[in-house]
Design an enzyme around this catalytic site. Sequence first.
Site, PDB file in Angstrom:
ATOM      1  CG  ASP A 135      73.186  22.653  49.152  1.00 13.81           C
ATOM      2  OD1 ASP A 135      72.056  22.097  48.515  1.00 13.81           O
ATOM      3  OD2 ASP A 135      73.554  22.174  50.043  1.00 13.81           O
ATOM      4  CG  HIS A 142      68.426  18.755  57.083  1.00  9.73           C
ATOM      5  ND1 HIS A 142      69.355  17.691  57.762  1.00  9.73           N
ATOM      6  CD2 HIS A 142      69.039  19.725  56.735  1.00  9.73           C
ATOM      7  CE1 HIS A 142      70.703  18.621  57.647  1.00  9.73           C
ATOM      8  NE2 HIS A 142      70.183  19.788  57.059  1.00  9.73           N
ATOM      9  CD  GLU A 207      74.272  18.183  54.464  1.00 10.52           C
ATOM     10  OE1 GLU A 207      73.835  19.159  53.616  1.00 10.52           O
ATOM     11  OE2 GLU A 207      73.936  18.707  55.853  1.00 10.52           O
ATOM     12  CD  GLU A 209      71.938  18.877  49.676  1.00  7.27           C
ATOM     13  OE1 GLU A 209      71.660  19.454  48.503  1.00  7.27           O
ATOM     14  OE2 GLU A 209      72.530  19.247  50.527  1.00  7.27           O
ATOM     15  CG  ASP A 241      76.223  19.811  50.742  1.00  7.85           C
ATOM     16  OD1 ASP A 241      77.358  20.105  50.549  1.00  7.85           O
ATOM     17  OD2 ASP A 241      75.675  20.249  51.504  1.00  7.85           O
ATOM     18  NE  ARG A 245      76.841  17.268  59.090  1.00  8.40           N
ATOM     19  CZ  ARG A 245      75.997  17.829  58.242  1.00  8.40           C
ATOM     20  NH1 ARG A 245      75.972  19.047  58.124  1.00  8.40           N
ATOM     21  NH2 ARG A 245      75.539  16.841  57.370  1.00  8.40           N
ATOM     22  CD  GLN A 248      77.880  22.551  58.722  1.00  9.57           C
ATOM     23  OE1 GLN A 248      78.178  21.402  58.502  1.00  9.57           O
ATOM     24  NE2 GLN A 248      76.699  23.044  58.327  1.00  9.57           N
ATOM     25  CE  LYS A 261      77.009  22.194  54.511  1.00  4.22           C
ATOM     26  NZ  LYS A 261      76.086  21.078  54.462  1.00  4.22           N
ATOM     27  CD  GLU A 382      68.776  15.427  59.541  1.00  5.18           C
ATOM     28  OE1 GLU A 382      67.467  15.339  59.669  1.00  5.18           O
ATOM     29  OE2 GLU A 382      69.250  15.683  58.618  1.00  5.18           O
TER      30      GLU A 382
END
Lengths: 436, 436
Positions: A135, A142, A207, A209, A241, A245, A248, A261, A382
């Site tokens: 990835d 971002h 996410e 992508e 993805d 959070r 993470q 992830k 975000e």
Amino acid sequence: MNETHDVSLESWVGSATTRETDFPIQNLPFGVFRHRGSRETPHIGVAIGEEILDLARCAERGLMVSLPEAVGEACSVPNLNALMALPGAQRRELRAVISGILRMGSAQHREAADLLVAQSDADLDLPVRVGDYTDFYASIDHATNVGSMLRPDNPLLPNYKWVPIGYHGRASSIVVSGSPVVRPAGQTKAAEAARPTFGPSAMLDYEAEVGFYVAGSNALGEPVRIANAWDRLFGISLLNDWSARDIQAWEYQPLGPFLAKNFTTTVSPWVVTSEALEPFRVSRAARPAVDPEPLPYLSSEEDRERGGISMTVEVFLSSSRMRDEGIAALRLSRSELASLYWTPAQMLTHHTSNGCNLAPGDLLGSGTISGPENDARGCLLELTWRGRDPVTLPTGEQRKFLADGDEVIMRGRCHADGAVSIGLGECRGTIFPSRS
Amino acid sequence: MNETHDVSLESWVGSATTRETDFPIQNLPFGVFRHRGSRETPHIGVAIGEEILDLARCAERGLMVSLPEAVGEACSVPNLNALMALPGAQRRELRAVISGILRMGSAQHREAADLLVAQSDADLDLPVRVGDYTDFYASIDHATNVGSMLRPDNPLLPNYKWVPIGYHGRASSIVVSGSPVVRPAGQTKAAEAARPTFGPSAMLDYEAEVGFYVAGSNALGEPVRIANAWDRLFGISLLNDWSARDIQAWEYQPLGPFLAKNFTTTVSPWVVTSEALEPFRVSRAARPAVDPEPLPYLSSEEDRERGGISMTVEVFLSSSRMRDEGIAALRLSRSELASLYWTPAQMLTHHTSNGCNLAPGDLLGSGTISGPENDARGCLLELTWRGRDPVTLPTGEQRKFLADGDEVIMRGRCHADGAVSIGLGECRGTIFPSRS
């Protein structure tokens, strides 16, 4: 044989001729399907309008006799890996043959019509046996947004504009659109807490992508020059993805994201080929300002002139209550693939620059595709600025992060002057409660 | 049938009865071999002294008729993946049968003697088709040493004693002992330089690790409880996680190591099974002090009592000039697997705690195995303290990092009171010049 992108080309498959279809004859993406509910060995198919052309049966029926034997064999495998191992010239020949079969006036019209399966009667499988999944982090917006939350004075790290940053992800937990996404449990630690606790993630995110599938091989120790990199890209899918959070934040130092992830990554079932993307390749002028110039190994005239891909990527959210009340999914964002700082060829070349070997079917994620606008942010982290500004749904429900029952739907579509628009189909996933 | 670890057990294979052998009858590690220089399909074999028992031919000749059919089939595949997919009970039955074939007085002695191949007449292949490769960071001394170089006041990050830190590595570039290691090129940036440059790494290092191969499967979304984790460990090999420190320093923020590591990972060819390791399992008293107590999901009585593995891991270096001058390889370090802060079962359980699915043949690296002593540091970064204190070789040559032509040799061996010592064989790699 005509150019396969020609705007004048039309298919005898009626549903492929509408303006809205993702799958006109100019697209011809590959996937792997079974008849709905069956346990049969999957076949490779090509999406055309609302139908699928069964490629395995085309090969069996002799519709590809003009092609090298290896091509027909590659079409008879239950995943796209063998197709991805073919030389570029053979991939292009195959595209031309399929285009010929499906176009208005084709001599094979009648035979091929028997080999169509309605998409509504098919289950789509994971199209590729992914060997290794990498990835990237190619969206400068971002990276800047996420960096701003951690380091307001210095959001972008000094290596960002030199190194196409990437890391290895988990191949075993890649699933196809529509597969359940079980909320992960894990360790999290509140800033003020003395010790972590273990439980379901409370900050589950998506996410938005795209994923690039690798074609062909390079031997270990042999880098791929950027001049040859585009030919190593088989095609593209949408990719979600999913990210926890809170897990993470606690785990990622010093070696990067891991359990935050690797519980699930969802890909869309159709792989739109590099050949189909040709009309949508864009020059550096359509991309974010490049400064400083990249190092020579990441630079070529072709990449400057045609390295980007113009594609809009949209994300929609539908809560369980919205579905109960018959309310359509809410669009959360709309971003542009060409806004990535690094091109797919730069990512692939960088990946092999140390001699790392990439194999057919390896998957390269772009990283979250965000743009400079507020509604072009490709994840809730975000969009809600880490929960500070919740999103309000049409039901009045609010979301800082994903709730159980939420469905996330991604769509991607390419437009260009003088070209027929094509799409990637959908990438869907619904959140199921944690089992822990 | 006797216990397969019994000290009184002896093999009719003479070379297996010496005290120094890594492969007495109490070991019985699995590997994959071909007759030297041949292109034949590899066979699974078991190392015994200086010989290999050809398991595929044992199955063919009916020496395993007492076992379920699936076991014989798994022995006839050209890698260990199918063996790794068998239930634990069948793996143990197979071990008992092999032990029976090879022990003194075996009724199958004569037949089996025909199925021996001298190790000196064999090429050993990569034993496993690795699906996903994860590397951990389980040595607290390694983490403390590396942290000290970056953050002298606060070497160990706050999550270290809570989270078995790991990250995903590259599966495609895993090679077997003896394969060349090509010096990688990449971006590096000197602290005082305004911009990075691209070229061969000048800080190439090894990392002395072991790798744990996964047995069996868990479905996506279904964590493996720590009580069941040991049964998911098929066995262990030596692992060299070659690392380019200059590339690593420039690329690793914010997502962790990537090109600094994924150019090559070397594993030893023999996989020593969890069953063979039973006599060498140790309690918490033999491991570093555990404080704080791990969270409940990482804790079990079995793991406290028998979670560690006692094994010495040695690293030797031989320069091209040393070999020319007939000088034996120099031992650089000697460390102890039991000095890891986290046990293999804790690593595996943590990995699946978010629902991540592990498949037969997946590989979990331990991370560099260092101890508290200066000569127990498992990489040059630590041994030379990032180049400050070079190592002097018997030729007078000095090493801050690896030079072209250097060969790194790892060995691993288990000792315990009341048990016959066993070994892992060797893991070797020689540095070849960069091709960039």
